[in-house]
Design a protein around this motif. Structure first.
Motif, PDB file in Angstrom:
ATOM      1  N   ILE A   2       0.814  -1.217   0.000  1.00  0.00           N
ATOM      2  CA  ILE A   2       0.000   0.000   0.000  1.00  0.00           C
ATOM      3  C   ILE A   2       0.850   1.271   0.000  1.00  0.00           C
ATOM      4  O   ILE A   2       0.333   2.365  -0.002  1.00  0.00           O
TER       5      ILE A   2
ATOM      6  N   HIS B  66      -3.400   5.276  -6.726  1.00  0.00           N
ATOM      7  CA  HIS B  66      -3.301   5.557  -5.290  1.00  0.00           C
ATOM      8  C   HIS B  66      -2.770   6.960  -5.119  1.00  0.00           C
ATOM      9  O   HIS B  66      -1.581   7.200  -5.223  1.00  0.00           O
TER      10      HIS B  66
ATOM     11  N   ASP C 174       1.592   6.906   1.954  1.00  0.00           N
ATOM     12  CA  ASP C 174       1.296   6.164   3.179  1.00  0.00           C
ATOM     13  C   ASP C 174       2.492   6.136   4.112  1.00  0.00           C
ATOM     14  O   ASP C 174       3.625   5.989   3.672  1.00  0.00           O
TER      15      ASP C 174
ATOM     16  N   HIS D 164      -1.733   2.429   9.263  1.00  0.00           N
ATOM     17  CA  HIS D 164      -0.902   3.396   8.537  1.00  0.00           C
ATOM     18  C   HIS D 164      -1.657   4.713   8.417  1.00  0.00           C
ATOM     19  O   HIS D 164      -2.877   4.765   8.580  1.00  0.00           O
TER      20      HIS D 164
ATOM     21  N   HIS E  17      -2.708   7.406   5.737  1.00  0.00           N
ATOM     22  CA  HIS E  17      -2.814   7.743   4.321  1.00  0.00           C
ATOM     23  C   HIS E  17      -2.914   9.261   4.265  1.00  0.00           C
ATOM     24  O   HIS E  17      -3.810   9.849   4.838  1.00  0.00           O
TER      25      HIS E  17
HETATM   26 ZN   LIG Z   1      -2.874   5.164   1.093  1.00  0.00          ZN
END
Ligand SMILES: [Zn+2]
Length: 511
Positions: free
Chosen positions: A347, A354, A358, A435, A437
């Motif tokens: 990710i 995306h 992150d 995490h 974002h």
């Molecule tokens: Zn993300």
């Protein structure tokens, strides 16, 4: 239980009848003796030595008396006394009274210590009363303390050590009273690492204050290391205090992405002050004067400088403040694992599908506002989970997703300052693990945070820049000196070499 029975003694309180007969006010100078015969069955088995002439100056100060009350082991038996020894026919001038069990138990206690911690809104009076001390007594103690310490200087988090007499007292003659409240014997606190203040009960029913000062020495040190798995671990290994590390991380968070910019072989150095006590132990961390990060071979030094009195910042060698409109790492960078270990994380990174960056960090890691602005959104937001968006100006906004928790007070319309904690890392919404974002939005659409160019912070000019240059050169000389010392200290065999050289100078024919 045998153990419990052993702990419970039987006590006798003996009063000198001669003193009473003499019409002396016994509360002033009673002649008393105490005995402590013990037996599991309650049968007197012996008396530890007693003295009919032992006096108690203060009716309350019977703590010595507890010494005569022990547990049910050899010590009291060896004394070789019996209950008869207190028989009025043996000691005609003594009258013995058996003490209630609860009193004996209370008397067996030694003075106790209790540490209380100051909370927001506490006063010293409130703390003492909450700890079970009578108002009048608390007032006396505070009054005594005020000659060395202003109780209004109490700060949340401060520890105060209270010493109590056990909760019982003797009233003479022959009246034993168990008080509900404990009696305060003294209190002590350390308002700073350099100073301890205390009050202790004096002989006149008041409290006497004392102040102890610990002289500290400020030593400037240079420490650093190659970054291993995380900055935090590297700092711990290098003996760098967290306060100094945090100051460095905060200063570099404007320029460094602590998740992705760190590569194997990268390193950092910090020059900071250590405050040491007389024993040489480090008791506190002072200011960070210099820090440097070497990332992919490029060294970025920054220096502490005060452009205006009391307003310090970190500046690069060209005199530019590290401060920028947005943080590149809007999270505690010391808690992040180095990017090179995390690259394979599916990710992570910025791509077409995306549109954000992150930061993998443990759940609960504080998330900071990348820049000052107004909260536009602070709520659950579909796949983003718990989500906060901050508008910085008419053009830019930043967004933070998957939070475990949004910080108190963060709601639409609230003003936030750069670096203010707005929430905590989590894995809410569509997320594969804890995490942050992070997105930078321009005109409502996501842009690559890496590509956004922001104007630099303050740039020193004229006299300020000249003063900065002079201070920077001084720091650089100090750094060079500390580096030489470190190399000498770490070179194997260097001490024996210098010892040999010294020997050669002084006693050339032996060495
Ligand atoms: Zn993300």
């Amino acid at each position: 239980m045998a153990g419990m029975a052993a702990a419970l003694g039987i006590g006798y309180f003996a009063q000198d009848l001669a003193a009473r007969d003499a019409q002396q006010p016994v509360t002033q100078r009673p002649q008393i003796a105490a005995t402590a015969p013990f037996d599991q069955s309650g049968k007197p088995s012996g008396v530890q030595s007693v003295s009919a002439s032992t006096s108690i100056e203060q009716p309350r100060d019977w703590s010595w008396l507890s010494r005569w009350f022990g547990d049910n082991d050899g010590a009291s038996r060896q004394a070789g006394f019996s209950e008869r020894d207190l028989d009025p026919t043996t000691y005609a001038h003594l009258a013995a009274t058996r003490l209630p069990e609860g009193v004996v138990q209370a008397m067996q206690r030694e003075p106790t210590e209790q540490v209380v911690t100051v909370k927001r809104g506490d006063t010293l009076m409130k703390l003492l009363v909450d700890a079970g001390i009578e108002r009048g007594e608390a007032h006396q103690a505070i009054e005594g303390l005020s000659s060395v310490y202003d109780p209004r200087q109490l700060r949340p988090g401060q520890d105060i050590t209270l010493t109590f007499l056990p909760p019982a007292s003797l009233k003479l003659p022959l009246e034993i009273e168990v008080e509900r409240k404990s009696a305060l014997l003294g209190l002590a606190l350390q308002p700073s690492v350099e100073r301890e203040v205390q009050v202790r009960r004096d002989g006149n029913g008041g409290f006497a204050a004392e102040q102890i000062e610990f002289p500290l020495q400020t030593v400037t040190v240079l420490r650093g290391g190659r970054i291993n798995s995380s900055l935090y671990e590297t700092a711990i290994e290098a003996g760098i205090p967290i306060a100094a590390l945090w100051e460095m991380v905060r200063a570099f968070s404007f320029d460094v992405d602590f998740q992705r910019d760190i590569q194997p072989g990268d390193r950092f150095d910090i020059m900071f002050e250590e405050l040491r006590n007389e024993a040489g132990d480090v008791v506190n961390t002072g200011a960070v004067h210099y820090a440097s990060m070497t990332l992919s071979g490029k060294t970025m030094p920054i220096f502490r400088f005060e452009p205006r009195p009391g307003e310090f910042d970190f500046f690069d060698p060209r005199g530019e403040s590290v401060r920028k409109a947005l943080l590149r790492t809007p999270i505690d960078g010391a808690r992040l694992s180095s990017g090179y270990g995390m690259r394979k994380h599916p990710i992570l990174g910025y791509g077409k599908m995306h549109r954000g960056i992150d930061f993998a960090a443990p759940t609960g890691t504080p998330i900071m506002a990348a820049g000052s602005g107004t909260v536009a959104k602070a709520e659950w937001f579909g796949a983003y989970g718990r989500y906060v968006q901050i508008r910085h100006n008419s053009e830019f906004a930043t967004a933070y997703a998957h939070m475990s928790r949004i910080a108190p007070g963060i709601r639409a319309g609230a003003r936030v300052q750069q670096g203010q904690v707005i929430g905590y890392v989590g894995t809410t919404g569509r997320s594969t693990g804890p995490h942050l974002h992070y997105e930078v939005l321009k005109g409502g659409g996501q842009v690559n945070p890496m590509s956004v160019k922001f104007p630099t912070g303050e740039k020193l000019e004229g006299k300020d820049f000249a003063r900065f240059q002079k201070e920077r050169q001084g720091m650089e000389r100090q750094i060079a000196e500390l580096r030489r010392e470190m190399q000498v200290a770490s070179r194997p065999g260097s001490s024996s070499r210098s010892a040999k050289a010294a020997c050669r100078e002084e006693q050339p024919d032996i060495c």
